[in-house]
Design an enzyme around this catalytic site. Structure first.
Site, mmCIF file in Angstrom:
data_model
loop_
_atom_site.group_PDB
_atom_site.id
_atom_site.type_symbol
_atom_site.label_atom_id
_atom_site.label_comp_id
_atom_site.label_asym_id
_atom_site.label_seq_id
_atom_site.Cartn_x
_atom_site.Cartn_y
_atom_site.Cartn_z
ATOM 1 N N ARG A 79 -7.609 12.143 0.777
ATOM 2 C CA ARG A 79 -8.473 12.019 -0.409
ATOM 3 C C ARG A 79 -9.062 10.618 -0.469
ATOM 4 O O ARG A 79 -8.596 9.683 0.186
ATOM 5 C CB ARG A 79 -7.668 12.283 -1.690
ATOM 6 N N GLY A 138 -9.926 7.012 -2.442
ATOM 7 C CA GLY A 138 -9.163 6.154 -3.335
ATOM 8 C C GLY A 138 -8.044 5.401 -2.649
ATOM 9 O O GLY A 138 -7.903 5.401 -1.427
ATOM 10 N N HIS A 180 2.380 10.233 -8.513
ATOM 11 C CA HIS A 180 2.423 11.526 -9.196
ATOM 12 C C HIS A 180 3.881 11.850 -9.511
ATOM 13 O O HIS A 180 4.771 11.581 -8.685
ATOM 14 C CB HIS A 180 1.858 12.647 -8.319
ATOM 15 N N GLY A 201 -8.276 15.833 -6.554
ATOM 16 C CA GLY A 201 -8.861 15.899 -7.883
ATOM 17 C C GLY A 201 -8.441 14.777 -8.804
ATOM 18 O O GLY A 201 -8.671 13.604 -8.510
ATOM 19 N N ALA A 204 -5.518 13.118 -11.932
ATOM 20 C CA ALA A 204 -4.148 13.054 -12.444
ATOM 21 C C ALA A 204 -4.187 12.380 -13.807
ATOM 22 O O ALA A 204 -4.602 11.216 -13.917
ATOM 23 C CB ALA A 204 -3.246 12.275 -11.492
ATOM 24 N N CYS A 254 -3.984 2.128 -7.583
ATOM 25 C CA CYS A 254 -5.433 2.159 -7.356
ATOM 26 C C CYS A 254 -6.000 0.763 -7.135
ATOM 27 O O CYS A 254 -7.184 0.514 -7.377
ATOM 28 C CB CYS A 254 -6.152 2.845 -8.529
#
Length: 230
Positions: free
Chosen positions: A87, A89, A94, A166, A168, A184
């Site tokens: 993905r 980023g 999570h 997607g 979170a 991030c």
């Protein structure tokens, strides 16, 4: 010359599924299967909800691994897995109490990933607003924020213009694991991480948040595709 308004946009078909709690690697595999089915015409656009077992995930941004602060022994002690993904980023966390949404949506009518990211942000901004939280964007940073506190992260990928991975949204998430990373790439000077629970001072019903996210996603999807010809 003015023109009469056209017919209202018809909502695209959208399936909604909830996988419950999943291991990250298993959810990734199931996403890949859904993407293949969507690209082959065997499935409609689908919004998947899940909660993950504790995991740090690394995106494709260069240097993301440098934002992991805990060593393998500490990860093992805390029961947190580490997965390198495809993905977009940086690194994020999570875990239980966090709603992860995986939209498997075919973007061929509007091949605009930047607009799609803004669409996901709009869905979450509108959703948390229904619970009394005024969130917004942070210029130059993907995700949604309350002041300098990030409450939701976004990282997506596409195959043949069908999206996966997607967003979170931190609802009742234990935020302690975020201290094991620079989430991030956000430094202390940039801000911090928060949750709906922390902001509201009470636990929040996960099922109610999922219903709200699904309703906002479904309502705004025709607007997103209408932007292709706007």
């Amino acid at each position: 010359m003015s023109h009469p308004p056209g017919p209202p946009a018809r909502a695209p078909a959208l399936d909604l599924v909830d996988w419950g709690r999943t291991a990250y690697a298993d959810a990734w595999r199931r996403q890949e299967e859904l993407v293949a089915a969507r690209n082959d015409g065997r499935a409609a656009d689908t919004l998947v909800f899940t909660e993950h077992d504790p995991v740090f995930t690394l995106g494709v941004r260069r240097g993301a691994e440098q934002n992991l602060l805990w060593d393998p022994a500490e990860l093992a002690r805390r029961g947190i897995a580490l997965v390198t993904t495809n993905r977009g980023g940086d690194i994020t966390y999570h875990g239980p109490g966090q709603i992860v949404g995986y939209p498997i949506v075919h973007l061929a009518p509007r091949k605009d990933l930047h607009a799609y990211l803004r669409f996901l942000e709009e869905v979450m901004i509108a959703s948390v607003a229904r619970f009394g939280l005024a969130a917004g964007r942070n210029p130059g940073k993907t995700g949604i924020w309350i002041g300098k506190r990030k409450i939701a992260a976004i990282g997506v990928a596409v195959k043949k213009w069908t999206t996966f991975h997607g967003f979170a949204l931190n609802v009742n998430t234990d935020l302690a694991p975020f201290t094991g990373i620079i989430p991030c790439g956000i430094t202390a000077a940039d801000g911090t991480v928060t949750s709906m629970h922390l902001e509201l001072g009470r636990p929040v019903d996960l099922a109610a948040v999922k219903r709200t996210l699904a309703a906002e996603f479904r309502a705004r999807l025709p607007e997103f595709f209408a932007g292709a010809t706007a």
